[in-house]
Design an enzyme around this catalytic site. Structure first.
Site, PDB file in Angstrom:
ATOM      1  N   SER A 187     -29.301  24.448 -24.136  1.00 39.95           N
ATOM      2  CA  SER A 187     -30.222  25.066 -25.097  1.00 39.95           C
ATOM      3  C   SER A 187     -29.605  26.177 -25.926  1.00 39.95           C
ATOM      4  O   SER A 187     -30.202  26.600 -26.925  1.00 39.95           O
ATOM      5  CB  SER A 187     -31.482  25.569 -24.390  1.00 39.95           C
ATOM      6  OG  SER A 187     -31.224  26.715 -23.612  1.00 39.95           O
ATOM      7  N   LYS A 231     -37.042  35.379 -20.993  1.00 39.81           N
ATOM      8  CA  LYS A 231     -36.109  35.249 -19.867  1.00 39.81           C
ATOM      9  C   LYS A 231     -35.567  36.634 -19.556  1.00 39.81           C
ATOM     10  O   LYS A 231     -35.003  37.296 -20.420  1.00 39.81           O
ATOM     11  CB  LYS A 231     -34.977  34.281 -20.232  1.00 39.81           C
ATOM     12  CG  LYS A 231     -34.041  33.986 -19.067  1.00 39.81           C
ATOM     13  CD  LYS A 231     -33.007  32.924 -19.443  1.00 39.81           C
ATOM     14  CE  LYS A 231     -32.101  32.630 -18.241  1.00 39.81           C
ATOM     15  NZ  LYS A 231     -31.122  31.567 -18.542  1.00 39.81           N
ATOM     16  N   GLU A 277     -40.718  55.142 -37.423  1.00 42.87           N
ATOM     17  CA  GLU A 277     -39.333  55.607 -37.514  1.00 42.87           C
ATOM     18  C   GLU A 277     -38.740  55.400 -38.902  1.00 42.87           C
ATOM     19  O   GLU A 277     -37.583  55.733 -39.141  1.00 42.87           O
ATOM     20  CB  GLU A 277     -38.476  54.889 -36.470  1.00 42.87           C
ATOM     21  CG  GLU A 277     -38.835  55.229 -35.026  1.00 42.87           C
ATOM     22  CD  GLU A 277     -38.649  56.702 -34.723  1.00 42.87           C
ATOM     23  OE1 GLU A 277     -37.634  57.277 -35.161  1.00 42.87           O
ATOM     24  OE2 GLU A 277     -39.537  57.285 -34.065  1.00 42.87           O
ATOM     25  N   THR A 328     -30.559  22.909 -18.082  1.00 44.82           N
ATOM     26  CA  THR A 328     -30.204  22.956 -16.665  1.00 44.82           C
ATOM     27  C   THR A 328     -31.043  22.011 -15.830  1.00 44.82           C
ATOM     28  O   THR A 328     -30.562  21.439 -14.854  1.00 44.82           O
ATOM     29  CB  THR A 328     -30.364  24.398 -16.133  1.00 44.82           C
ATOM     30  OG1 THR A 328     -29.446  25.250 -16.813  1.00 44.82           O
ATOM     31  CG2 THR A 328     -30.086  24.475 -14.639  1.00 44.82           C
ATOM     32  N   THR A 344     -33.082  26.938 -20.308  1.00 45.98           N
ATOM     33  CA  THR A 344     -33.801  28.219 -20.263  1.00 45.98           C
ATOM     34  C   THR A 344     -33.274  29.256 -21.254  1.00 45.98           C
ATOM     35  O   THR A 344     -33.974  30.223 -21.561  1.00 45.98           O
ATOM     36  CB  THR A 344     -33.737  28.817 -18.847  1.00 45.98           C
ATOM     37  OG1 THR A 344     -32.374  28.999 -18.455  1.00 45.98           O
ATOM     38  CG2 THR A 344     -34.444  27.916 -17.846  1.00 45.98           C
ATOM     39  N   ASP A 345     -32.066  29.082 -21.764  1.00 45.14           N
ATOM     40  CA  ASP A 345     -31.479  30.124 -22.620  1.00 45.14           C
ATOM     41  C   ASP A 345     -32.320  30.402 -23.864  1.00 45.14           C
ATOM     42  O   ASP A 345     -32.475  31.558 -24.264  1.00 45.14           O
ATOM     43  CB  ASP A 345     -30.061  29.732 -23.042  1.00 45.14           C
ATOM     44  CG  ASP A 345     -29.054  29.898 -21.913  1.00 45.14           C
ATOM     45  OD1 ASP A 345     -29.463  30.367 -20.824  1.00 45.14           O
ATOM     46  OD2 ASP A 345     -27.876  29.571 -22.111  1.00 45.14           O
ATOM     47  N   TYR A 367     -22.110  24.871 -13.616  1.00 46.73           N
ATOM     48  CA  TYR A 367     -22.473  23.462 -13.621  1.00 46.73           C
ATOM     49  C   TYR A 367     -22.465  22.929 -15.059  1.00 46.73           C
ATOM     50  O   TYR A 367     -22.264  23.684 -16.007  1.00 46.73           O
ATOM     51  CB  TYR A 367     -23.864  23.276 -13.001  1.00 46.73           C
ATOM     52  CG  TYR A 367     -24.909  24.167 -13.620  1.00 46.73           C
ATOM     53  CD1 TYR A 367     -25.565  23.799 -14.796  1.00 46.73           C
ATOM     54  CD2 TYR A 367     -25.220  25.404 -13.060  1.00 46.73           C
ATOM     55  CE1 TYR A 367     -26.495  24.629 -15.385  1.00 46.73           C
ATOM     56  CE2 TYR A 367     -26.157  26.241 -13.643  1.00 46.73           C
ATOM     57  CZ  TYR A 367     -26.787  25.851 -14.800  1.00 46.73           C
ATOM     58  OH  TYR A 367     -27.709  26.672 -15.385  1.00 46.73           O
TER      59      TYR A 367
END
Length: 356
Positions: A86, A192, A313, A39, A119-120, A53
């Site tokens: 990304s 993120k 667990e 981005t 950023t992904d 975009y």
């Protein structure tokens, strides 16, 4: 005579001033910007387009030219390593990027590196580099949540801050850092947390490591897990990474995903379990069978925070499973891939999860 002395004094002063300015310029750190797209290099149809975009359209030189103030804080050069959104980041991209970073950092005329990134998957690339970079010099990963054409685009100030950080002596030896929204985060722990807002990158429980303010980094905590030059991982001769996949747990989940991933050739599986990495009754037999076939299983949790307790667990000792400690499923996958380049011994791999 007095006039001549005044001229001489003025000449000496101007000469000294020019020398001081030149010395100041020489002292600027040398920072290389490696651009990968995202981005921060995106463009929208209008100045108010902040979703929908097109990512990865602006080249590295245009990014640098858009922030002329950078040249006052560092001697900057740029390389376009690749130009992608990304979500398309791959293991092959990571290996290419890591090798280039290591080559550059081995050069005495490079003081730090900034990597512009979508950023992904930014947090994943940062953590991968945190495990394989072989230098104490700063490496800073940066992106933006708004494209370069948007009103109040966050890319320029983020890039400016990242360059300042990469050129700072205060950042030396701190591992790979993420600089976003005037904050400094450690690669291992940051994530993120929001789909669109500018303050999306957070280290929720453990906390960010510092701030960027007035062109200076302020650090408030250290990173205690080993990283960069302290790790045992070497990608210099690697052209491929072992296949490791993530199987996500949810109510009514079955064994389809686990069986499909094993059939597709997974050498390791991260189970993103509910709660404290719980194993659903319908999924557990498939995970056990996968381990019996030699697939390394890591029990992780989808909740985002906290330690996955070994033998909590599930009886991990009996099942010969590994637990992820506090790593998210996507970061556990990265560490497991690198671990499998060294060993398939689950006890040794568990050591790595408690070390890195």
């Amino acid at each position: 005579m007095l006039f001549q002395k005044s001229k001489h004094t003025l000449f000496v002063f101007l000469f000294a001033l020019a020398g001081a300015v030149q010395a100041q310029a020489v002292k600027l750190p040398n920072v290389t910007i490696l651009a990968t797209g995202g981005t921060i290099a995106g463009t929208g149809a209008t100045s108010t387009t902040t979703v929908g975009y097109t990512a990865a359209t602006v080249g590295v030189q245009a990014l640098i030219q858009a922030v002329p103030e950078i040249t006052k804080v560092a001697n900057v050069s740029g390389e376009q390593v690749f130009q992608i959104a990304s979500e398309n980041m791959s293991n092959e991209h990571w290996l290419t990027l890591a090798k280039r970073v290591n080559v550059l950092l081995s050069q005495p005329n490079v003081d730090g590196i900034v990597i512009t990134h979508g950023t992904d998957t930014l947090e994943e690339t940062a953590y991968f580099l945190n495990l394989v970079v072989k230098s104490r010099k700063p490496v800073v990963v940066v992106g933006s949540m708004r494209p370069s054409t948007a009103l109040s685009a966050d890319g320029p100030i983020n890039l400016y801050n990242a360059v300042q950080l990469a050129g700072s002596q205060a950042a030396v030896g701190r591992g790979v850092l993420v600089a976003m929204n005037d904050q400094i985060h450690a690669a291992r722990d940051v994530t993120k947390s929001n789909t669109t807002t500018a303050d999306t990158f957070r280290t929720a429980e453990l906390g960010m490591v510092g701030y960027l303010q007035g062109g200076k980094p302020f650090f408030y905590r250290d990173v205690t897990r080993k990283h960069t030059v302290e790790t045992e991982f070497d990608v210099s001769k690697l052209d491929v990474l072992p296949q490791v996949d993530v199987a996500y747990a949810y109510a009514n989940v079955g064994d389809v995903a686990v069986k499909a991933l094993v059939a597709a050739g997974a050498k390791g599986l991260v189970h993103a379990g509910v709660g404290n990495g719980s194993l659903p009754a319908k999924t557990k037999p498939a995970l056990v069978a996968a381990r019996e076939k030699g697939v390394v299983i890591v029990r992780s949790a989808r909740v985002g925070q906290g330690i996955v307790a070994r033998n909590g667990e599930a009886n991990d000792d009996q099942l010969d499973f590994v637990v992820s400690d506090t790593l998210s499923p996507q970061k556990a996958r990265i560490l497991l891939m690198l671990a499998l380049t060294k060993t398939s011994d689950t006890k040794d791999i568990q050591r790595m999860f408690y070390t890195y």
